[in-house]
Design a protein around this motif. Structure first.
Motif, PDB file in Angstrom:
ATOM      1  N   UNK A 139       1.037  -1.372  -0.029  1.00  0.00           N
ATOM      2  CA  UNK A 139      -0.359   0.049   0.087  1.00  0.00           C
ATOM      3  C   UNK A 139       0.618   0.992  -0.105  1.00  0.00           C
ATOM      4  N   UNK A 140       1.750   1.130   0.820  1.00  0.00           N
ATOM      5  CA  UNK A 140       2.696   2.511   0.905  1.00  0.00           C
ATOM      6  C   UNK A 140       3.186   2.695  -0.105  1.00  0.00           C
ATOM      7  N   UNK A 141       3.701   2.011  -0.907  1.00  0.00           N
ATOM      8  CA  UNK A 141       4.047   1.861  -2.427  1.00  0.00           C
ATOM      9  C   UNK A 141       3.980   2.796  -3.463  1.00  0.00           C
ATOM     10  N   UNK A 142       2.464   3.561  -3.334  1.00  0.00           N
ATOM     11  CA  UNK A 142       2.272   4.057  -4.108  1.00  0.00           C
ATOM     12  C   UNK A 142       3.221   5.069  -3.677  1.00  0.00           C
ATOM     13  N   UNK A 143       3.357   5.789  -2.174  1.00  0.00           N
ATOM     14  CA  UNK A 143       3.733   7.395  -1.940  1.00  0.00           C
ATOM     15  C   UNK A 143       5.364   7.134  -2.380  1.00  0.00           C
ATOM     16  N   UNK A 144       5.641   5.658  -2.933  1.00  0.00           N
ATOM     17  CA  UNK A 144       6.928   6.169  -2.937  1.00  0.00           C
ATOM     18  C   UNK A 144       7.861   5.858  -2.915  1.00  0.00           C
ATOM     19  N   UNK A 145       7.311   5.879  -0.857  1.00  0.00           N
ATOM     20  CA  UNK A 145       8.706   5.308   0.593  1.00  0.00           C
ATOM     21  C   UNK A 145       8.651   3.319  -0.245  1.00  0.00           C
ATOM     22  N   UNK A 146       9.126   2.678  -0.567  1.00  0.00           N
ATOM     23  CA  UNK A 146       9.393   1.030  -0.750  1.00  0.00           C
ATOM     24  C   UNK A 146      10.636   0.826  -0.625  1.00  0.00           C
TER      25      UNK A 146
ATOM     26  N   UNK B 227      -4.995   2.071  -6.375  1.00  0.00           N
ATOM     27  CA  UNK B 227      -2.972   2.366  -6.902  1.00  0.00           C
ATOM     28  C   UNK B 227      -3.638   4.544  -7.756  1.00  0.00           C
ATOM     29  N   UNK B 228      -3.251   4.749  -8.800  1.00  0.00           N
ATOM     30  CA  UNK B 228      -3.192   6.064  -8.973  1.00  0.00           C
ATOM     31  C   UNK B 228      -5.082   6.124  -9.706  1.00  0.00           C
ATOM     32  N   UNK B 229      -5.325   5.245 -10.098  1.00  0.00           N
ATOM     33  CA  UNK B 229      -7.424   5.259 -10.420  1.00  0.00           C
ATOM     34  C   UNK B 229      -8.192   5.736  -9.351  1.00  0.00           C
ATOM     35  N   UNK B 230      -7.381   5.251  -8.799  1.00  0.00           N
ATOM     36  CA  UNK B 230      -8.194   5.536  -7.177  1.00  0.00           C
ATOM     37  C   UNK B 230      -8.086   4.856  -5.904  1.00  0.00           C
ATOM     38  N   UNK B 231      -8.357   4.939  -5.574  1.00  0.00           N
ATOM     39  CA  UNK B 231      -8.730   4.460  -3.757  1.00  0.00           C
ATOM     40  C   UNK B 231      -9.532   4.032  -2.901  1.00  0.00           C
TER      41      UNK B 231
END
Length: 373
Positions: A88-95, A357-361
């Motif tokens: 889930x946090x990968x979407x924030x760029x924190x991977x 994801x980018x299309x919605x949450x």
């Protein structure tokens, strides 16, 4: 530590098979843990004295009830929670999955100190608010020391560098359920997360080996093939010899006649991680069914709960949920939570982009698995 690869293509049949293997892995590990808990620390003779000539062949009371699990299952569940949060946090760029796993293990450590979930923050997510997890189930001092502060152990600076016990391996089955990941990355993640509590190379590599064996099973390989592939992967890693030798010993023991508690005790050896891994592989290979494999795994001189948990994870990943003994499942502590978490993991791994994801949450999903640390 870098992240995984593009995942498989998920058709309906593939999703159902994966969900069954995830459920099987987590429930199987918990069943083995619960079966071994009442006799953990007893010798084979002591087990027979307490439970009859055949030893322990059914769930028995431990921690005040039948089907009670130990810290092995608790930490396995927080491993799953950490993996979902990492995705889930990968979407924030924190991977950086090891960091998310460490935060999850710190949430487990809080359950060992606090009376209950009343003080949990919203960002701790739903698992940390499960009241039944607030119970001390004989966690070894190594775990409590490793997670006693916020500093994360790493391969360069591991916590408890002399600790070679099986506890890190026993929480590592969920890493193997990352079926879209390259096997080398599965090994690496498990090894890095093991160093957060068990810094001895044997403990770290045994955790990595166990995770990648589960990975092969979850992808449909036979157990023998998964072990042989793991041996090939281990060969490139410094310090692998004790773990590789133990796995080879397990494969060789299969050809030495009918299984006995004495043979399992021999494989367990001095109860360090590689011995428990070897015993689990052996019990899963020679057991005619899940019940027999798990009973063999707990009736010996070594740590029965860890051996049961490791064996159960293998058998569950290999055969899926439907192969597990229904009567035992009915008494398993925390079963609803385990099922809920297993299904969440399967949902995240197969449909994650649609959830956050980018299309919605999905607001409900992000409430369960917050992006905040």
């Amino acid at each position: 530590m870098v992240g995984g690869t593009a995942g498989p293509v998920w058709g309906r049949r593939e999703q159902q098979d994966f969900r069954g293997r995830v459920r099987g892995t987590l429930l199987g590990a918990a069943l083995g843990d619960a079966l071994g808990a009442p006799v953990d620390g007893l010798t084979a003779d002591g087990i027979r004295e307490a439970h009859g000539a055949e030893g322990l062949v059914d769930l028995a009371p431990a921690h005040g009830r039948r089907g009670a699990v130990t810290h092995h299952t608790q930490l396995t569940l927080f491993s799953v929670d950490g993996l979902i949060r990492a995705q889930v946090r990968r979407d924030t760029g924190a991977w950086h999955p090891p960091t998310d796993l460490h935060r999850a293990y710190l949430r487990w450590a809080a359950t060992q100190r606090d009376w209950g979930p009343d003080e949990r923050r919203e960002e701790d997510g739903w698992l940390a608010r499960e009241e039944w997890l607030y119970a001390r189930r004989d966690p070894v001092r190594t775990l409590l020391l490793g997670l006693g502060d916020d500093t994360m152990g790493t391969l360069e600076a591991p916590k408890n560098p002399g600790a070679a016990g099986p506890e890190a391996a026993a929480r590592s089955a969920p890493f193997g359920l990352l079926v879209g990941w390259d096997p080398q990355l599965v090994v690496q993640l498990a090894v890095e997360c093991a160093a957060q509590t068990h810094g001895h190379p044997v403990a770290c590599l045994a955790a990595g080996a166990y995770a990648v064996i589960v990975h092969g099973l979850a992808r449909g390989e036979s157990l023998d093939a998964a072990v042989r592939r793991t041996l090939a992967l281990l060969a490139a890693r410094p310090g692998h010899q004790p773990v590789s030798d133990a796995l080879q010993h397990a494969l060789g023991a299969v050809r030495q006649g009918a299984p006995t508690p004495g043979r399992v005790t021999e494989l367990v050896g001095n109860a360090t991680a590689e011995g428990l891994l070897a015993a689990a592989v052996y019990c899963a290979l020679v057991g005619e069914d899940v019940r027999q494999g798990l009973c063999l795994a707990v009736n010996h001189d070594g740590p029965s709960a860890a051996a049961g948990a490791l064996t159960g994870g293998l058998l569950g990943a290999l055969h899926g949920e439907t192969a597990l003994p229904p009567a035992w499942l009915a008494e398993l502590e925390g079963r609803p939570t385990i099922l809920e978490l297993a299904d969440d993991f399967a949902m995240e791994m197969t449909q994650g982009p649609a959830l956050h994801g980018p299309a919605g949450a999905s607001a409900a999903w992000l409430a369960r698995y917050p992006r905040r640390a």
